[in-house]
Structure formats: C-alpha cells, structure tokens
Design a protein around this motif. Structure first.
Motif, mmCIF file in Angstrom:
data_model
loop_
_atom_site.group_PDB
_atom_site.id
_atom_site.type_symbol
_atom_site.label_atom_id
_atom_site.label_comp_id
_atom_site.label_asym_id
_atom_site.label_seq_id
_atom_site.Cartn_x
_atom_site.Cartn_y
_atom_site.Cartn_z
ATOM 1 N N ALA A 22 0.786 -0.909 -0.095
ATOM 2 C CA ALA A 22 -0.205 -0.242 -0.227
ATOM 3 C C ALA A 22 1.128 1.685 0.289
ATOM 4 C CB ALA A 22 -1.319 -0.197 1.325
ATOM 5 N N LYS A 23 0.868 2.266 -1.093
ATOM 6 C CA LYS A 23 1.614 3.531 -1.119
ATOM 7 C C LYS A 23 1.564 4.166 0.023
ATOM 8 C CE LYS A 23 2.687 3.126 -5.181
ATOM 9 N NZ LYS A 23 4.084 2.105 -5.055
ATOM 10 N N ASN A 24 0.861 4.437 1.123
ATOM 11 C CA ASN A 24 0.622 4.894 2.294
ATOM 12 C C ASN A 24 1.087 4.406 3.852
ATOM 13 O OD1 ASN A 24 -1.775 2.902 2.354
ATOM 14 N ND2 ASN A 24 -2.990 4.429 3.352
ATOM 15 N N LEU A 25 2.123 3.366 3.049
ATOM 16 C CA LEU A 25 2.614 2.226 3.773
ATOM 17 C C LEU A 25 4.104 2.440 3.496
ATOM 18 C CD1 LEU A 25 2.252 0.411 6.161
ATOM 19 C CD2 LEU A 25 1.851 -1.895 4.547
ATOM 20 N N VAL A 26 4.427 3.168 2.659
ATOM 21 C CA VAL A 26 6.328 3.227 2.112
ATOM 22 C C VAL A 26 6.159 4.622 2.648
ATOM 23 C CG1 VAL A 26 7.315 4.292 0.377
ATOM 24 C CG2 VAL A 26 5.668 2.217 0.196
ATOM 25 N N ALA A 27 6.895 5.396 3.268
ATOM 26 C CA ALA A 27 7.523 6.781 3.804
ATOM 27 C C ALA A 27 7.874 7.357 2.086
ATOM 28 C CB ALA A 27 9.030 6.509 4.388
ATOM 29 N N SER A 28 8.031 8.445 2.321
ATOM 30 C CA SER A 28 7.770 10.093 1.547
ATOM 31 C C SER A 28 9.778 9.663 0.302
ATOM 32 C CB SER A 28 7.873 11.166 2.143
ATOM 33 O OG SER A 28 8.832 10.983 3.022
ATOM 34 N N ASP A 29 10.610 8.773 1.299
ATOM 35 C CA ASP A 29 11.569 8.589 0.503
ATOM 36 C C ASP A 29 12.013 7.065 -0.090
ATOM 37 O OD1 ASP A 29 12.579 7.286 3.063
ATOM 38 O OD2 ASP A 29 13.837 7.614 3.262
ATOM 39 N N ASN A 30 10.944 6.988 -0.639
ATOM 40 C CA ASN A 30 10.319 5.706 -0.703
ATOM 41 C C ASN A 30 11.249 4.049 -0.320
ATOM 42 O OD1 ASN A 30 9.310 3.690 -2.792
ATOM 43 N ND2 ASN A 30 10.893 4.072 -4.294
ATOM 44 N N THR A 31 10.670 4.472 0.741
ATOM 45 C CA THR A 31 11.004 3.065 1.626
ATOM 46 C C THR A 31 10.611 2.504 3.149
ATOM 47 O OG1 THR A 31 12.315 4.770 3.490
ATOM 48 C CG2 THR A 31 13.959 3.974 2.376
ATOM 49 N N LEU A 32 11.027 1.072 3.386
ATOM 50 C CA LEU A 32 9.691 0.904 4.187
ATOM 51 C C LEU A 32 10.834 -0.415 4.850
ATOM 52 C CD1 LEU A 32 6.882 -0.020 4.814
ATOM 53 C CD2 LEU A 32 7.112 -1.782 3.266
ATOM 54 N N ALA A 33 10.293 -0.517 5.852
ATOM 55 C CA ALA A 33 10.579 -1.192 7.114
ATOM 56 C C ALA A 33 10.060 -2.095 6.904
ATOM 57 C CB ALA A 33 10.681 -0.078 8.695
ATOM 58 N N ILE A 34 11.335 -3.565 6.994
ATOM 59 C CA ILE A 34 10.430 -4.686 7.317
ATOM 60 C C ILE A 34 11.404 -5.674 7.503
ATOM 61 C CG2 ILE A 34 9.913 -6.992 6.007
ATOM 62 C CD1 ILE A 34 10.139 -5.192 3.119
ATOM 63 N N ARG A 35 10.421 -6.464 8.891
ATOM 64 C CA ARG A 35 10.867 -7.501 9.401
ATOM 65 C C ARG A 35 10.349 -8.988 9.154
ATOM 66 N NH1 ARG A 35 10.047 -5.153 14.332
ATOM 67 N NH2 ARG A 35 8.292 -7.046 14.816
ATOM 68 N N VAL A 36 11.409 -9.777 9.057
ATOM 69 C CA VAL A 36 11.270 -11.542 9.021
ATOM 70 C C VAL A 36 10.216 -12.242 10.366
ATOM 71 C CG1 VAL A 36 11.628 -13.820 8.130
ATOM 72 C CG2 VAL A 36 12.604 -11.236 7.107
ATOM 73 N N ALA A 37 9.402 -11.895 10.174
ATOM 74 C CA ALA A 37 8.996 -12.726 11.692
ATOM 75 C C ALA A 37 9.459 -13.728 12.435
ATOM 76 C CB ALA A 37 7.846 -13.073 11.617
ATOM 77 N N SER A 38 10.416 -13.571 13.739
ATOM 78 C CA SER A 38 10.729 -14.930 14.233
ATOM 79 C C SER A 38 9.806 -15.716 14.814
ATOM 80 C CB SER A 38 12.663 -14.480 14.747
ATOM 81 O OG SER A 38 11.528 -13.416 15.997
ATOM 82 N N ASP A 39 8.844 -15.543 15.809
ATOM 83 C CA ASP A 39 7.913 -15.619 16.640
ATOM 84 C C ASP A 39 6.976 -17.269 15.245
ATOM 85 O OD1 ASP A 39 6.281 -13.619 15.536
ATOM 86 O OD2 ASP A 39 5.135 -14.632 17.008
ATOM 87 N N LYS A 40 6.670 -17.972 16.176
ATOM 88 C CA LYS A 40 5.559 -18.550 15.308
ATOM 89 C C LYS A 40 4.698 -18.804 14.824
ATOM 90 C CE LYS A 40 4.405 -22.837 17.928
ATOM 91 N NZ LYS A 40 4.266 -24.174 18.600
ATOM 92 N N PHE A 41 3.687 -17.879 16.277
ATOM 93 C CA PHE A 41 2.478 -16.685 15.398
ATOM 94 C C PHE A 41 1.915 -16.281 14.216
ATOM 95 C CE2 PHE A 41 -0.820 -14.164 16.382
ATOM 96 C CZ PHE A 41 -2.044 -14.782 15.911
ATOM 97 N N CYS A 42 2.873 -15.531 14.066
ATOM 98 C CA CYS A 42 2.734 -14.372 12.963
ATOM 99 C C CYS A 42 3.070 -15.142 11.981
ATOM 100 C CB CYS A 42 4.198 -13.311 13.755
ATOM 101 S SG CYS A 42 3.801 -11.736 14.842
ATOM 102 N N GLN A 43 4.488 -15.978 12.168
ATOM 103 C CA GLN A 43 4.909 -17.109 10.444
ATOM 104 C C GLN A 43 4.065 -17.555 10.174
ATOM 105 O OE1 GLN A 43 8.361 -18.719 12.294
ATOM 106 N NE2 GLN A 43 9.706 -17.588 11.503
#
Length: 190
Positions: free
Chosen positions: A100-121
């Motif tokens: 979603a475009k409104n999730l992307v920062a104005s400098d065209n970057t995005l903070a992403i984490r690969v989930a490490s816990d079982k529930f999120c995965q």
C-alpha cells in the motif's frame, strides 16, 4: 498444531481479508496489524493511532521469499543481519513494491521484519501477504509492555483481539537498521 492456535490464525486471516484490524502478539510487543497491501486498512491503522501517514509503519513478512517479492533489491548484508541477529531486527529497505502506497515512507523506503515467532509466521504464511505491525498505542503514548497496558481506545478500535499469550515476553521494540542500495548502513534504533 493446537486447535486454539489454528482458530486464532483463521480468525485473523478472515479479518485481514476483509480489510479489518487485528491486535496480536508479535516477536516484540503487542501489535496492531492489517493487510499491508490494502490502502484503506493501512489508513485505519493511522486513524486509530492518531498518527500522520508520513510516519511510516513496520511491515512483517513470513520468510525471505516474501521479503524478496516486496523489495526491488535486497542487499546481501540483509540476509546476514536477519540470520545473525540475537533479537528481532527490522530493516529499512529502498524501493518497496506491491505494498500500500500509504505504508511507504516519502523517501521510497519501507521498514520490514522477517517474523521470528511461530504465531506471526503461521499467520503471515496462511494470509500469504505481508501484514502491518505497529505498537498497540496511540501515537505519542508509551508502548505497552504487556496486554494489560493496552488502552481501551485501541482495544475498541480493532476488529479482532487475538486470545493467545505472546510466545516471547520480550516487550521491547525491535532494532531498526537502514540498509540503502548504495551500501550505506545506519542504525536507527538499537
């Protein structure tokens, strides 16, 4: 997989598919989540948190493959950071895609984490899309360290609250590292 666990995953997937918000335990703190590809759902998160959409949110993916699908170029160093980190680490990438475009920062970057816990995965893999993960607080308020500290405004503002204890009682936000395509590495939050 325990029945309660499966039921919680199924309930969350149903809410996410319909553009709703969930309150769920992550590998760090309790988070507000939604479909990271749904602009209207992302807007609901900003509205609930009373936060400007210029302040980007974190996105969780289930594995490296999903990460590669949503970032134009994943630097090699990212894989080392993901594999070697001793605590949950969020990486800010250049040129996200399919989000979603409104999730992307104005400098065209995005903070992403690969989930490490079982529930999120399990949740992300069953949903088959990245989900938003932002602390369960109104912007400017302290991050709740436990479920009991989550405000009633947040509890009433989401469409579904996961009825499971977090796998990790971490209660600290992730490290945040910015990896630019030009090779620049910057620690934003340790």
């Amino acid at each position: 997989m325990p029945t309660a666990f499966s039921q919680e995953i199924n309930n969350c997937v149903e809410v996410l598919k319909n553009g709703g918000l969930i309150l769920y335990p992550t590998d760090t703190v309790w988070g507000i989540g939604c479909d990271a590809t749904n602009k209207e759902a992302v807007k609901k998160v900003y509205d609930l948190k009373n936060r400007e959409d210029s302040k980007a949110l974190i996105c969780l993916v289930g594995n490296d493959g999903m990460l590669e699908k949503h970032v134009e170029n994943v630097p090699d160093l990212a894989y080392d950071l993901i594999d070697l980190s001793t605590k949950p680490t969020t990486i800010i990438y250049d040129h996200p895609k399919g989000i979603a475009k409104n999730l992307v920062a104005s400098d065209n970057t995005l903070a992403i984490r690969v989930a490490s816990d079982k529930f999120c995965q399990y949740l992300i893999n069953k949903f088959r899309k990245p989900i938003v993960s932002t602390s369960a607080n109104i912007s400017g308020q302290p991050t709740p360290k436990s479920f009991d500290e989550i405000s009633s405004a947040i509890l009433k503002g989401v469409d579904y609250v996961v009825n499971l204890q977090p796998e990790h009682q971490n209660s600290v936000p992730s490290s945040i590292i910015k990896l630019s395509n030009d090779g620049t590495v910057k620690v934003i939050r340790e």
